[in-house]
Write a protein that holds these residues in place. Structure first.
Motif, mmCIF file in Angstrom:
data_model
loop_
_atom_site.group_PDB
_atom_site.id
_atom_site.type_symbol
_atom_site.label_atom_id
_atom_site.label_comp_id
_atom_site.label_asym_id
_atom_site.label_seq_id
_atom_site.Cartn_x
_atom_site.Cartn_y
_atom_site.Cartn_z
ATOM 1 N N LYS A 36 0.830 -1.203 0.000
ATOM 2 C CA LYS A 36 0.000 0.000 0.000
ATOM 3 C C LYS A 36 0.865 1.253 0.000
ATOM 4 O O LYS A 36 2.052 1.191 0.324
ATOM 5 N N PRO A 37 0.303 2.411 -0.357
ATOM 6 C CA PRO A 37 1.069 3.657 -0.382
ATOM 7 C C PRO A 37 1.559 4.064 1.006
ATOM 8 O O PRO A 37 0.922 3.744 2.024
ATOM 9 N N PHE A 38 2.653 4.791 1.022
ATOM 10 C CA PHE A 38 3.266 5.216 2.281
ATOM 11 C C PHE A 38 2.309 6.034 3.137
ATOM 12 O O PHE A 38 2.251 5.864 4.355
ATOM 13 N N ASP A 39 1.539 6.925 2.505
ATOM 14 C CA ASP A 39 0.665 7.809 3.294
ATOM 15 C C ASP A 39 -0.495 7.066 3.957
ATOM 16 O O ASP A 39 -1.180 7.620 4.811
ATOM 17 N N GLN A 40 -0.705 5.793 3.598
ATOM 18 C CA GLN A 40 -1.752 4.999 4.238
ATOM 19 C C GLN A 40 -1.210 4.135 5.378
ATOM 20 O O GLN A 40 -1.982 3.498 6.096
ATOM 21 N N LEU A 41 0.092 4.126 5.547
ATOM 22 C CA LEU A 41 0.700 3.318 6.604
ATOM 23 C C LEU A 41 0.691 4.069 7.932
ATOM 24 O O LEU A 41 0.818 5.294 7.972
ATOM 25 N N THR A 42 0.550 3.311 9.013
ATOM 26 C CA THR A 42 0.633 3.903 10.349
ATOM 27 C C THR A 42 1.838 3.321 11.080
ATOM 28 O O THR A 42 2.337 2.236 10.729
ATOM 29 N N HIS A 60 13.868 4.712 18.020
ATOM 30 C CA HIS A 60 14.704 4.767 16.823
ATOM 31 C C HIS A 60 14.348 5.919 15.894
ATOM 32 O O HIS A 60 15.240 6.526 15.294
ATOM 33 N N TYR A 61 13.079 6.218 15.787
ATOM 34 C CA TYR A 61 12.623 7.231 14.828
ATOM 35 C C TYR A 61 11.542 8.106 15.448
ATOM 36 O O TYR A 61 10.651 7.613 16.145
ATOM 37 N N ALA A 62 11.611 9.401 15.142
ATOM 38 C CA ALA A 62 10.601 10.323 15.658
ATOM 39 C C ALA A 62 9.298 10.221 14.873
ATOM 40 O O ALA A 62 8.211 10.431 15.415
ATOM 41 N N THR A 63 9.412 9.898 13.578
ATOM 42 C CA THR A 63 8.251 9.831 12.700
ATOM 43 C C THR A 63 8.439 8.705 11.686
ATOM 44 O O THR A 63 9.550 8.189 11.513
ATOM 45 N N LYS A 64 7.355 8.358 10.996
ATOM 46 C CA LYS A 64 7.500 7.350 9.938
ATOM 47 C C LYS A 64 8.285 7.925 8.765
ATOM 48 O O LYS A 64 8.939 7.187 8.031
ATOM 49 N N GLU A 65 8.272 9.252 8.596
ATOM 50 C CA GLU A 65 9.074 9.890 7.556
ATOM 51 C C GLU A 65 10.565 9.719 7.823
ATOM 52 O O GLU A 65 11.361 9.577 6.894
ATOM 53 N N ALA A 66 10.959 9.745 9.104
ATOM 54 C CA ALA A 66 12.365 9.536 9.457
ATOM 55 C C ALA A 66 12.790 8.112 9.122
ATOM 56 O O ALA A 66 13.910 7.875 8.652
ATOM 57 N N LEU A 67 11.903 7.158 9.352
ATOM 58 C CA LEU A 67 12.185 5.773 8.962
ATOM 59 C C LEU A 67 12.311 5.665 7.453
ATOM 60 O O LEU A 67 13.230 5.013 6.941
ATOM 61 N N LEU A 68 11.426 6.322 6.728
ATOM 62 C CA LEU A 68 11.491 6.302 5.272
ATOM 63 C C LEU A 68 12.805 6.903 4.776
ATOM 64 O O LEU A 68 13.406 6.413 3.824
ATOM 65 N N SER A 69 13.279 7.940 5.447
ATOM 66 C CA SER A 69 14.551 8.561 5.077
ATOM 67 C C SER A 69 15.698 7.575 5.229
ATOM 68 O O SER A 69 16.604 7.504 4.389
ATOM 69 N N ASP A 70 15.665 6.784 6.297
ATOM 70 C CA ASP A 70 16.685 5.758 6.511
ATOM 71 C C ASP A 70 16.631 4.715 5.402
ATOM 72 O O ASP A 70 17.663 4.295 4.871
ATOM 73 N N VAL A 71 15.427 4.288 5.066
ATOM 74 C CA VAL A 71 15.246 3.308 3.990
ATOM 75 C C VAL A 71 15.749 3.882 2.676
ATOM 76 O O VAL A 71 16.421 3.199 1.897
ATOM 77 N N ALA A 72 15.423 5.154 2.419
ATOM 78 C CA ALA A 72 15.863 5.806 1.184
ATOM 79 C C ALA A 72 17.380 5.805 1.078
ATOM 80 O O ALA A 72 17.943 5.536 0.011
ATOM 81 N N SER A 73 18.056 6.088 2.189
ATOM 82 C CA SER A 73 19.511 6.103 2.195
ATOM 83 C C SER A 73 20.075 4.745 1.811
ATOM 84 O O SER A 73 20.997 4.636 0.987
ATOM 85 N N THR A 115 7.186 9.420 -5.249
ATOM 86 C CA THR A 115 5.932 10.135 -5.505
ATOM 87 C C THR A 115 5.044 10.206 -4.276
ATOM 88 O O THR A 115 3.950 10.753 -4.346
ATOM 89 N N GLY A 116 5.491 9.674 -3.161
ATOM 90 C CA GLY A 116 4.668 9.656 -1.961
ATOM 91 C C GLY A 116 5.047 10.705 -0.939
ATOM 92 O O GLY A 116 4.925 10.499 0.258
ATOM 93 N N GLY A 117 5.527 11.838 -1.402
ATOM 94 C CA GLY A 117 5.863 12.924 -0.495
ATOM 95 C C GLY A 117 7.286 12.895 0.015
ATOM 96 O O GLY A 117 7.692 13.755 0.795
ATOM 97 N N ALA A 118 8.066 11.901 -0.428
ATOM 98 C CA ALA A 118 9.445 11.784 0.061
ATOM 99 C C ALA A 118 10.473 12.097 -1.019
ATOM 100 O O ALA A 118 11.662 11.898 -0.812
#
Length: 201
Positions: A36-42, A60-73, A115-118
């Motif tokens: 599913k899209p990132f913005d639908q995940l909790t 480990h992470y303040a937000t799910k966006e911070a986790l996504l940033s780690d994954v992106a790296s 395309t999901g805001g990241a």
């Protein structure tokens, strides 16, 4: 080359339990992004899939966006590991085709990343890692500052991939590789490795 790229990754936790928790969270996010899209995940959903407690996530992470940033790296480092050796040994089109095929094979993940805001996070991280790479494979151009070439090449690559993944038309990885090579990579690389060897002839 892989050793050089592996040093680019952000410093993470050294405690074995922390490493396991972080790996579980990143693995869970990768799995869920295929569904599913990132913005639908909790965060609760990510934590449950990882088999960790809800509170553990925030250690480990303040937000799910911070986790996504780690994954992106990590994903960018993996992408560079796959494509740069090809570029070093072969034509620029071989490298762009390897890049586009990899993104196409993991389309759901890269749709989420680009395309999901990241996309901004990914763009900055791609440029950061690209700046750390050896540049001995590129032809020196007296008119182009080396850092500008890196910023333009990395940024334009991310922009083109984001455009591709947002299209409803079914462009193949080979078609996008041809466009990327002609528009961005070959003009920057130049020389023998910049010669066209693409599907368009």
């Amino acid at each position: 080359m892989e050793a050089a790229i592996s040093r680019i990754n952000k410093e993470g936790p050294s405690d074995a339990r922390q490493v396991r928790s972080r790996n579980a969270l990143t693995g869970a996010l990768l799995e869920l992004l295929e569904e599913k899209p990132f913005d639908q995940l909790t965060i609760r959903e990510i934590s449950a899939r990882a088999g960790t407690g809800y509170a553990t996530f925030f250690r480990h992470y303040a937000t799910k966006e911070a986790l996504l940033s780690d994954v992106a790296s990590e994903e960018i480092a993996d992408l560079l590991n796959r494509t740069l050796p090809v570029l070093h040994d072969s034509s620029s089109f071989d490298s762009t085709r390897a890049l586009c095929r990899h993104v196409g094979e993991h389309r759901n993940l890269w749709v989420a990343l680009l395309t999901g805001g990241a996309a901004g996070i990914l763009r900055e991280e791609f440029i950061r890692q690209a700046r750390e790479l050896p540049r001995d494979f590129a032809e020196v151009k007296s008119w182009l500052p080396a850092d500008l070439g890196v910023v333009y090449g990395a940024g334009a690559t991310i922009d083109l991939l984001a455009w591709w993944l947002s299209q409803h038309d079914d462009y193949s990885p080979e078609q996008i590789a041809t466009i990327l090579n002609r528009l961005v990579i070959a003009p920057l690389i130049g020389g023998e490795r910049g010669r066209m060897q693409d599907v368009a002839g």
